[in-house]
Design an enzyme around this catalytic site. Structure first.
Site, PDB file in Angstrom:
ATOM      1  N   GLU A   1      22.996  26.879  52.073  1.00 58.54           N
ATOM      2  CA  GLU A   1      21.782  26.170  52.538  1.00 58.54           C
ATOM      3  C   GLU A   1      20.645  26.286  51.508  1.00 58.54           C
ATOM      4  O   GLU A   1      19.903  25.328  51.255  1.00 58.54           O
ATOM      5  CB  GLU A   1      21.290  26.750  53.869  1.00 58.54           C
ATOM      6  CG  GLU A   1      22.299  26.766  55.008  1.00 58.54           C
ATOM      7  CD  GLU A   1      23.097  28.047  55.085  1.00 58.54           C
ATOM      8  OE1 GLU A   1      23.557  28.547  54.016  1.00 58.54           O
ATOM      9  OE2 GLU A   1      23.303  28.563  56.196  1.00 58.54           O
TER      10      GLU A   1
ATOM     11  N   SER B   1      67.011  40.491  39.961  1.00 55.97           N
ATOM     12  CA  SER B   1      66.216  39.429  40.620  1.00 55.97           C
ATOM     13  C   SER B   1      65.544  38.514  39.611  1.00 55.97           C
ATOM     14  O   SER B   1      64.764  37.651  39.978  1.00 55.97           O
ATOM     15  CB  SER B   1      65.135  40.063  41.491  1.00 55.97           C
ATOM     16  OG  SER B   1      64.183  40.685  40.639  1.00 55.97           O
TER      17      SER B   1
ATOM     18  N   CYS C   1      22.534  31.956  58.636  1.00 61.99           N
ATOM     19  CA  CYS C   1      22.335  33.372  58.942  1.00 61.99           C
ATOM     20  C   CYS C   1      20.896  33.613  59.421  1.00 61.99           C
ATOM     21  O   CYS C   1      19.970  32.885  59.062  1.00 61.99           O
ATOM     22  CB  CYS C   1      22.643  34.235  57.717  1.00 61.99           C
ATOM     23  SG  CYS C   1      21.636  33.863  56.289  1.00 61.99           S
TER      24      CYS C   1
ATOM     25  N   VAL D   1      58.976  46.894  52.225  1.00 63.53           N
ATOM     26  CA  VAL D   1      57.550  46.696  52.555  1.00 63.53           C
ATOM     27  C   VAL D   1      57.391  45.445  53.409  1.00 63.53           C
ATOM     28  O   VAL D   1      56.686  45.439  54.418  1.00 63.53           O
ATOM     29  CB  VAL D   1      56.720  46.591  51.261  1.00 63.53           C
ATOM     30  CG1 VAL D   1      55.322  46.080  51.544  1.00 63.53           C
ATOM     31  CG2 VAL D   1      56.649  47.949  50.572  1.00 63.53           C
TER      32      VAL D   1
ATOM     33  N   ARG E   1      48.264  35.350  35.681  1.00 61.71           N
ATOM     34  CA  ARG E   1      48.470  34.782  34.341  1.00 61.71           C
ATOM     35  C   ARG E   1      48.718  33.275  34.489  1.00 61.71           C
ATOM     36  O   ARG E   1      49.844  32.828  34.612  1.00 61.71           O
ATOM     37  CB  ARG E   1      49.629  35.496  33.671  1.00 61.71           C
ATOM     38  CG  ARG E   1      49.346  37.016  33.600  1.00 61.71           C
ATOM     39  CD  ARG E   1      50.403  37.790  32.866  1.00 61.71           C
ATOM     40  NE  ARG E   1      51.734  37.656  33.423  1.00 61.71           N
ATOM     41  CZ  ARG E   1      52.220  38.357  34.444  1.00 61.71           C
ATOM     42  NH1 ARG E   1      51.450  39.210  35.084  1.00 61.71           N
ATOM     43  NH2 ARG E   1      53.461  38.196  34.843  1.00 61.71           N
TER      44      ARG E   1
HETATM   45  N1  LIG Z   1      62.124  37.725  40.959  1.00 62.18           N
HETATM   46  C1  LIG Z   1      61.127  36.861  41.320  1.00 62.18           C
HETATM   47  C2  LIG Z   1      59.909  37.359  41.758  1.00 62.18           C
HETATM   48  N2  LIG Z   1      59.737  38.719  41.784  1.00 62.18           N
HETATM   49  C3  LIG Z   1      58.635  39.274  42.242  1.00 62.18           C
HETATM   50  C4  LIG Z   1      58.411  40.762  42.069  1.00 62.18           C
HETATM   51  O1  LIG Z   1      59.646  41.423  42.356  1.00 62.18           O
HETATM   52  C5  LIG Z   1      58.025  41.118  40.603  1.00 62.18           C
HETATM   53  O2  LIG Z   1      57.999  42.503  40.477  1.00 62.18           O
HETATM   54  C6  LIG Z   1      56.600  40.678  40.325  1.00 62.18           C
HETATM   55  O3  LIG Z   1      56.408  39.331  40.613  1.00 62.18           O
HETATM   56  C7  LIG Z   1      56.346  40.896  38.839  1.00 62.18           C
HETATM   57  O4  LIG Z   1      54.969  40.709  38.675  1.00 62.18           O
HETATM   58  P1  LIG Z   1      54.411  40.471  37.187  1.00 62.18           P
HETATM   59  O5  LIG Z   1      54.857  41.656  36.355  1.00 62.18           O
HETATM   60  O6  LIG Z   1      52.923  40.401  37.340  1.00 62.18           O
HETATM   61  O7  LIG Z   1      55.015  39.184  36.718  1.00 62.18           O
HETATM   62  N3  LIG Z   1      58.940  36.498  42.147  1.00 62.18           N
HETATM   63  C8  LIG Z   1      59.114  35.153  42.074  1.00 62.18           C
HETATM   64  O8  LIG Z   1      58.228  34.368  42.428  1.00 62.18           O
HETATM   65  N4  LIG Z   1      60.301  34.633  41.633  1.00 62.18           N
HETATM   66  C9  LIG Z   1      61.310  35.443  41.253  1.00 62.18           C
HETATM   67  O9  LIG Z   1      62.368  34.939  40.850  1.00 62.18           O
HETATM   68 ZN   LIG Z   2      22.427  32.294  54.899  1.00 59.38          ZN
END
Ligand SMILES: Nc1c(/N=C/[C@@H](O)[C@H](O)[C@H](O)COP(=O)(O)O)[nH]c(=O)[nH]c1=O
Ligand SMILES: [Zn+2]
Length: 350
Positions: free
Chosen positions: A46, A162, A69, A286, A201
Site C-alpha cells: 500500500e 540414483s 496492517c 525422511v 543453481r
Molecule cells: N537423483 C535425482 C535427484 N536426487 C536428489 C537428491 O538425492 C540429491 O542428493 C540432491 O538433489 C543433490 O543436490 P545437489 O548436490 O544440490 O545437486 N533429484 C532429481 O530431481 N532427479 C534425480 O534424478
Molecule cells: Zn501494511
C-alpha cells in the site's frame, strides 16, 4: 484486484516470513499507483502504491490483496497511511489470518469514514498466500515434499544408485523450487550418500535456501559440501545426547529432546527462525516420516519414463494393510518437462 494479485505473486519466495501483498490505486478509472511488498522489513504494497499516486490518491479506490496492517511492526500501519492519503474506498481480498489483528485494519478505515468492501477475489488471493496462512495458523512452515522417481515409483535402486533418474529440464525445475523456498531439508543418509550441495543453481542465479539436516546422532561430517561450503546457512537438528562435533561458523547445531514429536519440534523451531516454507528433498526414510506424521502439505513428484524394478519408493508404511487406509491427495497440476512429467498434489486439510 487481479492486477494486485499478479503484482504480489511476482515476489514469491522473497517476502518471508511476510505474506505476498499487492496494491493498486485507481482514480477516475485510471491506475494512478501500484505496488507489491518485496521483502520483509521493506515498505508494504500500500505504501508503494500511495507514494506513486501522490495527490491522485485523494478520492481514489485502493485494491489490496490482504487487509491493511493496523499495528506498528517494522513499518508504520498502512491503515493510517491510507486514511491520511484521502482514499475514498478500499477493496480487500482477504482479511489478515492472524486472529490478533484480523478485522482491525477494516475497523480503523471504516471509523475514518472510508467505504470498505471485503472478499473481492478472496479465493485467488488466499491461494497465493496459502503457505503464509498455513504457517501463521499452525506456527510451522508450509511443507512441500519433492521426489524424483521412476515409472515404478523408485527413488533409487536397492544398491543406492540414483544418478540420474530425471532429465536436465526436470532437475533445473527443482532448482526453481529451491529458489522460492526459505529452507530445504534432507536426512543425514542423503548427506552421507549423495554429498549434496542443496544450493540453487539456475542459469540466471537464484536464492539459496537455508539447508536443514535431520541428524539425530550428529553423523554429518564437517567436510561435506553442506558443512564445508558457506553458500547458505546450515542447521543440523540432533538429539541432546549426540556427540560434540566442530563445524564451520555457518553451521548451527540445534539439540532437541529425543521424542516421537522430534519432527514437529524441528518444524516449530524452524518457524521461530522465520522459515515459512520448507522443501523436503528426502531421502525415502525422511519422506515416509513426514508423510506418515501428516506434516506435508504439498507433493511434487518428478516421474521419469524408466522402470528399474527395485529400490525405495517415496512412501513406505507398514500401517496401511487395506487400500481404504491410503492417504488421499488431490492432483492439481501435471506438466511435461522434457521426457519427464511433474505431478503436483496437495494433501487435503485433515
Ligand atoms: N537423483 C535425482 C535427484 N536426487 C536428489 C537428491 O538425492 C540429491 O542428493 C540432491 O538433489 C543433490 O543436490 P545437489 O548436490 O544440490 O545437486 N533429484 C532429481 O530431481 N532427479 C534425480 O534424478
Ligand atoms: Zn501494511
Amino acid at each position: 484486484m487481479n492486477f494486485a494479485i499478479q503484482l504480489a505473486s511476482e515476489a514469491k519466495g522473497q517476502t518471508s516470513p511476510n505474506p505476498l501483498v499487492g496494491a493498486v490505486c485507481v482514480n477516475n478509472h485510471r491506475i494512478v499507483g501500484m505496488g507489491a511488498h518485496l521483502e520483509a522489513g521493506k515498505p508494504h504494497a500500500e505504501v508503494h502504491a500511495l507514494a506513486m499516486a501522490g495527490e491522485n490518491a485523494r478520492g481514489s479506490d485502493l485494491y489490496v490483496t490482504l487487509e491493511p496492517c493496523s499495528h506498528y511492526g517494522k513499518t508504520p500501519p498502512c491503515a493510517l497511511k491510507i486514511i491520511d492519503s484521502g482514499v475514498a474506498r478500499v477493496f480487500i481480498a482477504t482479511l489478515d489470518p492472524n486472529p490478533l489483528v484480523s478485522g482491525r485494519g477494516v475497523k480503523l478505515l471504516e471509523e475514518a469514514g472510508i467505504e470498505v468492501i471485503t472478499g473481492l477475489l478472496k479465493q485467488e488471493a488466499a491461494q497465493m498466500n496459502q503457505a503464509f496462512f498455513h504457517s501463521i495458523t499452525h506456527q510451522m512452515p508450509y511443507v512441500t515434499l519433492k521426489s524424483a522417481v521412476t515409472l515404478d515409483g523408485r527413488m533409487a535402486t536397492e544398491a543406492g544408485s540414483s544418478k540420474w533418474i530425471t532429465s536436465e529440464e526436470a532437475r533445473e525445475d527443482v532448482h526453481r523450487l529451491r529458489h522460492i523456498h526459505d529452507a530445504i531439508l534432507v536426512g543425514v543418509n542423503t548427506v552421507l550418500h549423495d554429498q549434496p550441495f542443496l544450493t540453487t543453481r539456475l542459469p540466471h542465479g537464484g536464492k539459496n535456501p537455508i539447508r536443514v539436516i535431520l541428524d539425530r546422532h550428529l553423523r554429518t561430517p564437517a567436510d561435506t559440501p553442506v558443512t564445508a561450503d558457506p553458500a547458505a546457512g546450515t542447521l543440523i537438528y540432533c538429539q541432546e545426547d549426540a556427540p560434540d562435533v566442530q563445524y564451520r561458523k555457518h553451521v548451527e547445531v540445534i539439540r532437541l529432546p529425543d521424542s516421537v514429536s522430534f519432527l514437529q519440534e524441528v518444524l516449530r523451531d524452524l518457524y521461530t527462525r522465520g522459515i515459512m516454507t520448507l522443501l523436503v528433498e528426502g531421502g525415502p526414510a525422511v519422506h515416509s516420516s513426514f508423510i506418515e506424521q501428516g506434516l506435508v502439505q504439498e507433493l511434487y513428484l518428478y516421474q521419469a519414463p524408466k522402470l528399474i524394478g527395485n529400490g525405495p519408493s517415496v512412501f513406505t508404511s507398514n500401517r496401511r494393510a487395506d487400500m481404504a487406509d491410503s492417504l488421499k491427495l488431490e492432483i492439481t497440476d501435471v506438466d511435461q518437462l522434457g521426457s519427464d512429467i511433474r505431478i503436483r498434489a496437495i494433501f487435503k486439510e485433515a
